[in-house]
Design a protein around this motif. Structure first.
Motif, PDB file in Angstrom:
ATOM      1  N   ARG A  73       0.817  -1.216   0.000  1.00 54.00           N
ATOM      2  CA  ARG A  73       0.000   0.000   0.000  1.00 54.00           C
ATOM      3  C   ARG A  73       0.857   1.276   0.000  1.00 54.00           C
ATOM      4  O   ARG A  73       0.349   2.360  -0.245  1.00 54.00           O
ATOM      5  CB  ARG A  73      -0.942   0.019   1.205  1.00 54.00           C
ATOM      6  CG  ARG A  73      -2.028  -1.015   1.124  1.00 54.00           C
ATOM      7  CD  ARG A  73      -2.934  -0.913   2.344  1.00 54.00           C
ATOM      8  NE  ARG A  73      -3.935  -1.950   2.348  1.00 54.00           N
ATOM      9  CZ  ARG A  73      -5.220  -1.745   2.092  1.00 54.00           C
ATOM     10  NH1 ARG A  73      -5.655  -0.542   1.825  1.00 54.00           N
ATOM     11  NH2 ARG A  73      -6.067  -2.746   2.115  1.00 54.00           N
ATOM     12  N   ARG A  77       2.239   5.754  -6.844  1.00 51.18           N
ATOM     13  CA  ARG A  77       1.517   5.526  -8.099  1.00 51.18           C
ATOM     14  C   ARG A  77       2.481   5.421  -9.283  1.00 51.18           C
ATOM     15  O   ARG A  77       2.320   4.551 -10.131  1.00 51.18           O
ATOM     16  CB  ARG A  77       0.510   6.655  -8.328  1.00 51.18           C
ATOM     17  CG  ARG A  77      -0.287   6.470  -9.596  1.00 51.18           C
ATOM     18  CD  ARG A  77      -1.234   7.641  -9.849  1.00 51.18           C
ATOM     19  NE  ARG A  77      -1.896   7.480 -11.107  1.00 51.18           N
ATOM     20  CZ  ARG A  77      -3.133   7.047 -11.249  1.00 51.18           C
ATOM     21  NH1 ARG A  77      -3.849   6.759 -10.195  1.00 51.18           N
ATOM     22  NH2 ARG A  77      -3.669   6.910 -12.446  1.00 51.18           N
ATOM     23  N   CYS A 109      -7.701  -4.728  -7.354  1.00 53.74           N
ATOM     24  CA  CYS A 109      -8.445  -3.835  -6.463  1.00 53.74           C
ATOM     25  C   CYS A 109      -8.852  -2.599  -7.258  1.00 53.74           C
ATOM     26  O   CYS A 109      -8.369  -2.369  -8.361  1.00 53.74           O
ATOM     27  CB  CYS A 109      -7.619  -3.458  -5.223  1.00 53.74           C
ATOM     28  SG  CYS A 109      -6.144  -2.487  -5.582  1.00 53.74           S
ATOM     29  N   SER A 110      -9.731  -1.811  -6.675  1.00 55.90           N
ATOM     30  CA  SER A 110     -10.230  -0.639  -7.407  1.00 55.90           C
ATOM     31  C   SER A 110      -9.126   0.380  -7.680  1.00 55.90           C
ATOM     32  O   SER A 110      -9.122   1.037  -8.719  1.00 55.90           O
ATOM     33  CB  SER A 110     -11.383   0.011  -6.642  1.00 55.90           C
ATOM     34  OG  SER A 110     -10.956   0.449  -5.366  1.00 55.90           O
ATOM     35  N   SER A 111      -8.183   0.487  -6.767  1.00 54.17           N
ATOM     36  CA  SER A 111      -7.070   1.419  -6.972  1.00 54.17           C
ATOM     37  C   SER A 111      -6.218   0.991  -8.169  1.00 54.17           C
ATOM     38  O   SER A 111      -5.876   1.821  -9.020  1.00 54.17           O
ATOM     39  CB  SER A 111      -6.218   1.477  -5.704  1.00 54.17           C
ATOM     40  OG  SER A 111      -5.077   2.258  -5.904  1.00 54.17           O
ATOM     41  N   TRP A 112      -5.896  -0.289  -8.238  1.00 56.08           N
ATOM     42  CA  TRP A 112      -5.094  -0.788  -9.365  1.00 56.08           C
ATOM     43  C   TRP A 112      -5.879  -0.676 -10.671  1.00 56.08           C
ATOM     44  O   TRP A 112      -5.309  -0.383 -11.709  1.00 56.08           O
ATOM     45  CB  TRP A 112      -4.675  -2.228  -9.121  1.00 56.08           C
ATOM     46  CG  TRP A 112      -3.523  -2.377  -8.154  1.00 56.08           C
ATOM     47  CD1 TRP A 112      -3.196  -1.534  -7.141  1.00 56.08           C
ATOM     48  CD2 TRP A 112      -2.573  -3.434  -8.132  1.00 56.08           C
ATOM     49  NE1 TRP A 112      -2.106  -2.013  -6.470  1.00 56.08           N
ATOM     50  CE2 TRP A 112      -1.699  -3.185  -7.066  1.00 56.08           C
ATOM     51  CE3 TRP A 112      -2.392  -4.578  -8.885  1.00 56.08           C
ATOM     52  CZ2 TRP A 112      -0.637  -4.023  -6.751  1.00 56.08           C
ATOM     53  CZ3 TRP A 112      -1.332  -5.426  -8.574  1.00 56.08           C
ATOM     54  CH2 TRP A 112      -0.467  -5.142  -7.526  1.00 56.08           C
ATOM     55  N   ARG A 113      -7.189  -0.906 -10.611  1.00 55.56           N
ATOM     56  CA  ARG A 113      -8.022  -0.781 -11.816  1.00 55.56           C
ATOM     57  C   ARG A 113      -7.976   0.658 -12.328  1.00 55.56           C
ATOM     58  O   ARG A 113      -7.796   0.904 -13.518  1.00 55.56           O
ATOM     59  CB  ARG A 113      -9.463  -1.198 -11.518  1.00 55.56           C
ATOM     60  CG  ARG A 113     -10.383  -1.116 -12.707  1.00 55.56           C
ATOM     61  CD  ARG A 113     -11.801  -1.665 -12.490  1.00 55.56           C
ATOM     62  NE  ARG A 113     -12.322  -1.596 -11.143  1.00 55.56           N
ATOM     63  CZ  ARG A 113     -12.331  -2.612 -10.262  1.00 55.56           C
ATOM     64  NH1 ARG A 113     -11.824  -3.774 -10.589  1.00 55.56           N
ATOM     65  NH2 ARG A 113     -12.839  -2.447  -9.063  1.00 55.56           N
ATOM     66  N   SER A 114      -8.077   1.596 -11.422  1.00 53.33           N
ATOM     67  CA  SER A 114      -8.043   3.008 -11.801  1.00 53.33           C
ATOM     68  C   SER A 114      -6.692   3.372 -12.430  1.00 53.33           C
ATOM     69  O   SER A 114      -6.635   4.049 -13.460  1.00 53.33           O
ATOM     70  CB  SER A 114      -8.302   3.866 -10.562  1.00 53.33           C
ATOM     71  OG  SER A 114      -8.143   5.216 -10.859  1.00 53.33           O
ATOM     72  N   ILE A 115      -5.618   2.895 -11.816  1.00 49.23           N
ATOM     73  CA  ILE A 115      -4.283   3.178 -12.353  1.00 49.23           C
ATOM     74  C   ILE A 115      -4.127   2.532 -13.726  1.00 49.23           C
ATOM     75  O   ILE A 115      -3.654   3.171 -14.682  1.00 49.23           O
ATOM     76  CB  ILE A 115      -3.188   2.691 -11.381  1.00 49.23           C
ATOM     77  CG1 ILE A 115      -3.211   3.507 -10.088  1.00 49.23           C
ATOM     78  CG2 ILE A 115      -1.811   2.755 -12.029  1.00 49.23           C
ATOM     79  CD1 ILE A 115      -2.350   2.946  -8.966  1.00 49.23           C
TER      80      ILE A 115
END
Length: 128
Positions: A73, A77, A109-115
């Motif tokens: 975590r 980015r 995860c949603s963070s990785w999807r966004s990136i």
């Protein structure tokens, strides 16, 4: 447990009527003891079930907090973007397949999807 009929157990001995009365008393007392033990087992099983449920909740709480403190975590980015680009196959264009980059990266995860969705270079050479 002691029985005055111990020597006759596992034999073909035929008890007398008087002995049958004594044996029936032993059976009744033993049945009550087995019932008592069964009740105690039930109580202990209920207690064990409660403890297992309590442990499961404590483990879930622990795992969630360990995950929150995970070193992954803390990766910035821009470093994740470079890692994602390095996941692309070097010898061919990536295919439309959810088991490899870049599609697999969007399922973590949603963070990785966004990136992943925000990196045009990740998607620019997909083989269709």
């Amino acid at each position: 447990m002691f029985s005055p009929f111990q020597q006759h157990l596992k034999t073909n001995y035929a008890p007398s009527n008087e002995e049958l009365d004594d044996i029936r008393c032993f059976v009744e007392v033993s049945s009550k003891e087995v019932h008592s033990i069964d009740n105690e087992i039930d109580q202990l099983q209920q207690r064990l079930n409660l403890l297992q449920e309590k442990r499961s909740k404590a483990c879930e709480f622990l795992d969630q907090h360990r995950a929150l403190a995970s070193p992954a975590r803390q990766i910035s980015r821009d470093v994740l973007e470079e890692i994602f680009l390095a996941c692309l196959p070097a010898d061919r264009n990536p295919c439309i397949n959810t088991t490899g980059a870049p599609f697999l990266l969007t399922h973590i995860c949603s963070s990785w999807r966004s990136i992943a969705h925000s990196l045009p270079r990740l998607w620019s050479s997909i083989h269709i």
